[in-house]
Design an enzyme around this catalytic site. Structure first.
Site, PDB file in Angstrom:
ATOM      1  N   HIS A   1     -88.707  13.497 -40.694  1.00 21.97           N
ATOM      2  CA  HIS A   1     -89.523  13.565 -39.393  1.00 21.97           C
ATOM      3  C   HIS A   1     -90.786  14.313 -39.628  1.00 21.97           C
ATOM      4  O   HIS A   1     -91.847  14.064 -38.739  1.00 21.97           O
ATOM      5  CB  HIS A   1     -88.576  13.691 -38.273  1.00 21.97           C
ATOM      6  CG  HIS A   1     -87.539  12.936 -38.171  1.00 21.97           C
ATOM      7  ND1 HIS A   1     -87.864  11.377 -38.390  1.00 21.97           N
ATOM      8  CD2 HIS A   1     -86.161  12.964 -37.849  1.00 21.97           C
ATOM      9  CE1 HIS A   1     -86.623  10.827 -38.223  1.00 21.97           C
ATOM     10  NE2 HIS A   1     -85.591  11.774 -37.896  1.00 21.97           N
TER      11      HIS A   1
ATOM     12  N   ARG B   1     -81.850  -3.877 -45.244  1.00 23.08           N
ATOM     13  CA  ARG B   1     -80.417  -3.711 -45.988  1.00 23.08           C
ATOM     14  C   ARG B   1     -79.340  -3.742 -45.152  1.00 23.08           C
ATOM     15  O   ARG B   1     -79.112  -2.890 -44.414  1.00 23.08           O
ATOM     16  CB  ARG B   1     -80.759  -2.222 -46.650  1.00 23.08           C
ATOM     17  CG  ARG B   1     -81.899  -1.877 -47.773  1.00 23.08           C
ATOM     18  CD  ARG B   1     -81.614  -0.301 -48.001  1.00 23.08           C
ATOM     19  NE  ARG B   1     -82.419  -0.204 -49.178  1.00 23.08           N
ATOM     20  CZ  ARG B   1     -83.607   0.382 -49.331  1.00 23.08           C
ATOM     21  NH1 ARG B   1     -84.362   0.688 -48.404  1.00 23.08           N
ATOM     22  NH2 ARG B   1     -84.034   0.522 -50.565  1.00 23.08           N
TER      23      ARG B   1
ATOM     24  N   ARG C   1     -81.582  -9.185 -46.991  1.00 24.43           N
ATOM     25  CA  ARG C   1     -80.886  -8.937 -48.440  1.00 24.43           C
ATOM     26  C   ARG C   1     -79.448  -8.949 -47.978  1.00 24.43           C
ATOM     27  O   ARG C   1     -78.966  -8.504 -47.240  1.00 24.43           O
ATOM     28  CB  ARG C   1     -81.088  -7.828 -49.105  1.00 24.43           C
ATOM     29  CG  ARG C   1     -80.313  -7.428 -50.010  1.00 24.43           C
ATOM     30  CD  ARG C   1     -80.544  -6.302 -51.148  1.00 24.43           C
ATOM     31  NE  ARG C   1     -80.181  -5.101 -50.514  1.00 24.43           N
ATOM     32  CZ  ARG C   1     -80.409  -3.894 -50.849  1.00 24.43           C
ATOM     33  NH1 ARG C   1     -81.318  -3.727 -51.740  1.00 24.43           N
ATOM     34  NH2 ARG C   1     -79.947  -2.724 -50.384  1.00 24.43           N
TER      35      ARG C   1
ATOM     36  N   GLU D   1     -83.749  -7.163 -60.125  1.00 25.55           N
ATOM     37  CA  GLU D   1     -83.485  -5.702 -60.378  1.00 25.55           C
ATOM     38  C   GLU D   1     -83.055  -5.451 -61.594  1.00 25.55           C
ATOM     39  O   GLU D   1     -82.543  -4.603 -62.094  1.00 25.55           O
ATOM     40  CB  GLU D   1     -82.631  -5.468 -59.150  1.00 25.55           C
ATOM     41  CG  GLU D   1     -82.911  -5.578 -57.736  1.00 25.55           C
ATOM     42  CD  GLU D   1     -81.823  -5.180 -56.946  1.00 25.55           C
ATOM     43  OE1 GLU D   1     -81.757  -4.200 -56.138  1.00 25.55           O
ATOM     44  OE2 GLU D   1     -80.971  -6.039 -56.532  1.00 25.55           O
TER      45      GLU D   1
ATOM     46  N   ASN E   1     -86.544   0.042 -57.663  1.00 21.75           N
ATOM     47  CA  ASN E   1     -85.525   1.301 -57.769  1.00 21.75           C
ATOM     48  C   ASN E   1     -84.599   0.868 -58.971  1.00 21.75           C
ATOM     49  O   ASN E   1     -84.084   1.717 -59.969  1.00 21.75           O
ATOM     50  CB  ASN E   1     -84.922   1.443 -56.673  1.00 21.75           C
ATOM     51  CG  ASN E   1     -85.658   1.820 -55.410  1.00 21.75           C
ATOM     52  OD1 ASN E   1     -87.017   2.137 -55.500  1.00 21.75           O
ATOM     53  ND2 ASN E   1     -85.342   1.616 -54.309  1.00 21.75           N
TER      54      ASN E   1
ATOM     55  N   ARG F   1     -80.323   6.435 -61.379  1.00 21.50           N
ATOM     56  CA  ARG F   1     -81.371   6.691 -60.301  1.00 21.50           C
ATOM     57  C   ARG F   1     -81.089   7.701 -59.400  1.00 21.50           C
ATOM     58  O   ARG F   1     -81.726   8.265 -58.793  1.00 21.50           O
ATOM     59  CB  ARG F   1     -81.473   5.296 -59.504  1.00 21.50           C
ATOM     60  CG  ARG F   1     -80.439   4.883 -58.651  1.00 21.50           C
ATOM     61  CD  ARG F   1     -80.851   3.543 -58.201  1.00 21.50           C
ATOM     62  NE  ARG F   1     -81.378   3.598 -56.635  1.00 21.50           N
ATOM     63  CZ  ARG F   1     -81.330   2.470 -55.821  1.00 21.50           C
ATOM     64  NH1 ARG F   1     -80.839   1.335 -56.241  1.00 21.50           N
ATOM     65  NH2 ARG F   1     -81.600   2.658 -54.609  1.00 21.50           N
TER      66      ARG F   1
ATOM     67  N   CYS G   1     -90.070  -4.440 -53.272  1.00 25.32           N
ATOM     68  CA  CYS G   1     -89.623  -3.850 -52.010  1.00 25.32           C
ATOM     69  C   CYS G   1     -88.673  -2.383 -52.386  1.00 25.32           C
ATOM     70  O   CYS G   1     -88.338  -2.043 -51.834  1.00 25.32           O
ATOM     71  CB  CYS G   1     -88.447  -4.706 -51.281  1.00 25.32           C
ATOM     72  SG  CYS G   1     -87.323  -5.335 -52.268  1.00 25.32           S
TER      73      CYS G   1
HETATM   74  C1  PEP Z   1     -84.167  -1.615 -55.390  1.00 24.01           C
HETATM   75  O1  PEP Z   1     -83.390  -1.410 -56.243  1.00 24.01           O
HETATM   76  O2  PEP Z   1     -85.547  -1.244 -55.713  1.00 24.01           O
HETATM   77  C2  PEP Z   1     -84.056  -1.905 -54.063  1.00 24.01           C
HETATM   78  C3  PEP Z   1     -85.243  -2.141 -53.099  1.00 24.01           C
HETATM   79  O3  PEP Z   1     -82.835  -1.811 -53.611  1.00 24.01           O
HETATM   80  P1  PEP Z   1     -81.924  -0.546 -53.407  1.00 24.01           P
HETATM   81  O4  PEP Z   1     -82.819   0.678 -53.453  1.00 24.01           O
HETATM   82  O5  PEP Z   1     -81.365  -0.859 -51.866  1.00 24.01           O
HETATM   83  O6  PEP Z   1     -80.609  -0.519 -54.324  1.00 24.01           O
HETATM   84 MG    MG Z   2     -81.286  -2.344 -55.560  1.00 30.06          MG
END
Ligand code: PEP
Ligand code: MG
Length: 548
Positions: A182, A281, A317, A406, A429, A440, A477
């Site tokens: 924020h 999501r 998704r 992914e 990600n 990650r 994304c």
């Molecule tokens: C990703 O894996 O880049 C993604 C957008 O999905 P999440 O971060 O929700 O796994």
């Molecule tokens: Mg993902």
């Protein structure tokens, strides 16, 4: 006290040079009023906090008002109250019960990571406000100085910053916070430069001179003249990025979208200037549930989202459960390696009804919607899985059906995958996690997981090229799309849409509006052929003429 440079996450573009004014909120957890029942005192304080947040919300405009309203709802959340009552029943006094319950909720959110982790500070803010009201300490009184100052704090709550005077505060520096916290959202909306997540800010002393450089994401303690000149020159160079004709945004080459998670923040996300949602999501509506929500319940939720994005596009998704996003009703026996286990689309192999119900609800909700509804599956490994997912379309039609890329194998098979689907969206990600075999969630792997890694960019480029050849959209994304410089490279690699947090959007839009596609392609080529993430970044920025 001497010259030093501390790193953090920069917000804004203006340099600020001023003296530090520290704002450290002291909570005296032991100074609690005697007398009234503990539960009564705790609930009164929580209600007083809710009212205070509500009235602050009414005194300001979005995005601050939205954030404060969301926090006032938290203060009245029955689950929060139940947790406080339970603590008090177990013998904990009112103030400590509020803080302990909030700590519990916050740690659950932190465990979920990403977006949720950043929301954990909201719960703590609410608890601390209630605690201060319980103790009769007036919250949110910022320092008053003769000259503008750099406000330095461990963290700032929206209640602290809502009435912040931008003529008094030259910049904000906080130890905690992220790009979407924020403090960052409010700093951006007020046009105040900030560096957040700067752990070493705790070392800054009241009254000392600091230079805040948000573009570099740095705070310079006791800067000398040379430092000032150098950073000023670098900033001027960046200002040279002017709007160009036929830029990436106005030419329609790249569509800018927002990522959406928490449904109670729908109004904030919808208010952002975007072409719609690029990643909804849906796990969020399934979280904290012992059983999957019914089709009817899901239809109602999706319809609300679609209504908020009327005239735009919403990319949904399907449920991405497993590994870092565990769901009670989809849990399997303990897996040796959940990230490589039954997650995402794979859960439909043992619980097909959950996916069917979701697709049925999405299709039904889309029938009356005035937005375009695209649906995609997470964690797809092969073109055959993509085909199987798309085949549901006949029973549950929506506007477009696609897959997330992914898993590296799917990127390598991009040409065949793209034939099976209407669109693809790259989740950088997870793609980075699986390409580098680096969890990650583990911060030691930050370098391997740097989205500027040339090998990650190569995988992305394969999907971009396949999309271009087939004339089908390819989005990005993952978090990578929030980095304005990298956003240019992603466009150069063939991304036709970028989806990010709503707070990252204005900066990305500004940068993309200063670049033509041929320059983006040239910079992308340079980045992909670099030897490391940092070289890729440097070379790309140089190719774009942003650095010397
Ligand atoms: C990703 O894996 O880049 C993604 C957008 O999905 P999440 O971060 O929700 O796994
Ligand atoms: Mg993902």
């Amino acid at each position: 006290m001497s010259y030093a440079t501390y790193g953090g996450i920069g917000i804004g573009t203006k340099l600020a040079l001023a003296r530090v004014a520290r704002f450290d909120r002291a909570y005296q957890r032991d100074q609690v009023r005697e007398g009234a029942s503990e539960i009564g005192m705790a609930f009164d304080a929580m209600e007083a906090a809710a009212e205070r947040l509500e009235s602050l919300a009414n005194s300001t405009i979005a995005p601050a008002s939205e954030i404060l309203l969301a926090q006032s709802l938290m203060a009245r959340d029955p689950a929060f109250r139940d947790a406080v009552a339970k603590e008090i029943d177990a013998g904990v006094e009112a103030g400590a019960a509020i803080v302990k319950s909030a700590d519990g909720f916050a740690s659950q959110l932190r465990d979920l990571g990403g977006y949720f982790a950043e929301r954990s500070s909201d719960v703590l803010d609410v608890a601390h406000l209630a605690l201060r009201l319980l103790q009769g300490v007036e919250p949110g009184v910022l320092p008053v100085r003769e000259l503008p100052y750099v406000l330095v704090a461990k963290t700032l709550s929206p209640a602290d910053t809502v009435n912040l005077d931008s003529t008094q505060v030259a910049a904000l520096v906080t130890e905690q916070g992220g790009r979407t916290s924020h403090t960052s959202v409010i700093a951006r909306s007020l046009g105040i430069p900030a560096v957040v997540g700067c752990a070493e800010a705790r070392l800054l002393e009241d009254g000392e001179m600091v230079l805040v450089d948000p573009v570099a994401g740095e705070v310079v303690r006791q800067p000398d003249e040379y430092e000032l000149i150098r950073r000023n020159a670098a900033n001027r160079l960046r200002q040279k990025r002017k709007r160009v004709r036929e830029d990436l945004v106005s030419s329609g080459r790249v569509e800018l979208l927002v990522n959406a998670g928490a449904f109670d923040e729908l109004a904030v996300i919808a208010a952002a200037e975007s072409s719609g949602i690029g990643l909804l999501r849906t796990e969020l509506i399934f979280m904290d549930r012992l059983e999957a929500p019914s089709v009817e319940e899901q239809i109602a939720v999706y319809a609300e989202v679609f209504a908020a994005f009327s005239g735009r596009k919403v990319v949904v998704r399907t449920l991405d459960s497993g590994a870092d996003k565990p769901l009670a009703f989809l849990r399997r026996d303990k897996e040796p390696n959940p990230a490589l286990g039954i997650r995402g689309l794979r859960t439909s192999s043992f619980a097909p009804k959950i996916l069917e119900d979701q697709l049925q609800a999405l299709s039904a909700a889309s029938q009356n919607a005035r937005c375009e509804v695209w649906v995609m599956a997470p964690m797809v490994a092969t073109p055959r899985e993509a085909r199987e997912f798309v085949s549901h379309y006949h029973k549950y039609p929506v506007d477009k059906v696609g897959v997330m890329v992914e898993i590296p194998a799917l990127a390598l098979a991009a040409k065949r995958v793209i034939d099976e689907v209407d669109f693809a969206s790259v989740g950088t990600n997870d793609l980075a996690q699986y390409a580098f075999a680096a969890d990650r969630e583990v911060s030691e792997f930050a370098e391997l997981l740097d989205p500027w890694q040339p090998e990650l960019l190569k995988l992305l480029g394969m999907v971009g090229e396949a999309g271009k050849a087939a004339g089908k959209p390819v989005g990005v994304c993952g978090e990578a799309a929030s980095d304005p410089g990298l956003a240019v490279i992603l466009a150069g690699l063939g991304a036709t849409s970028l989806s990010m947090s709503s707070s990252a959007l204005p900066e990305v839009r500004e940068v993309l509006s200063s670049v033509k596609i041929r320059d983006a392609r040239r910079a992308a080529k340079v980045a992909v052929s670099s030897a490391s993430a940092s070289e890729a970044k440097q070379a790309a920025l140089k190719s774009l003429g942003w650095t010397e």
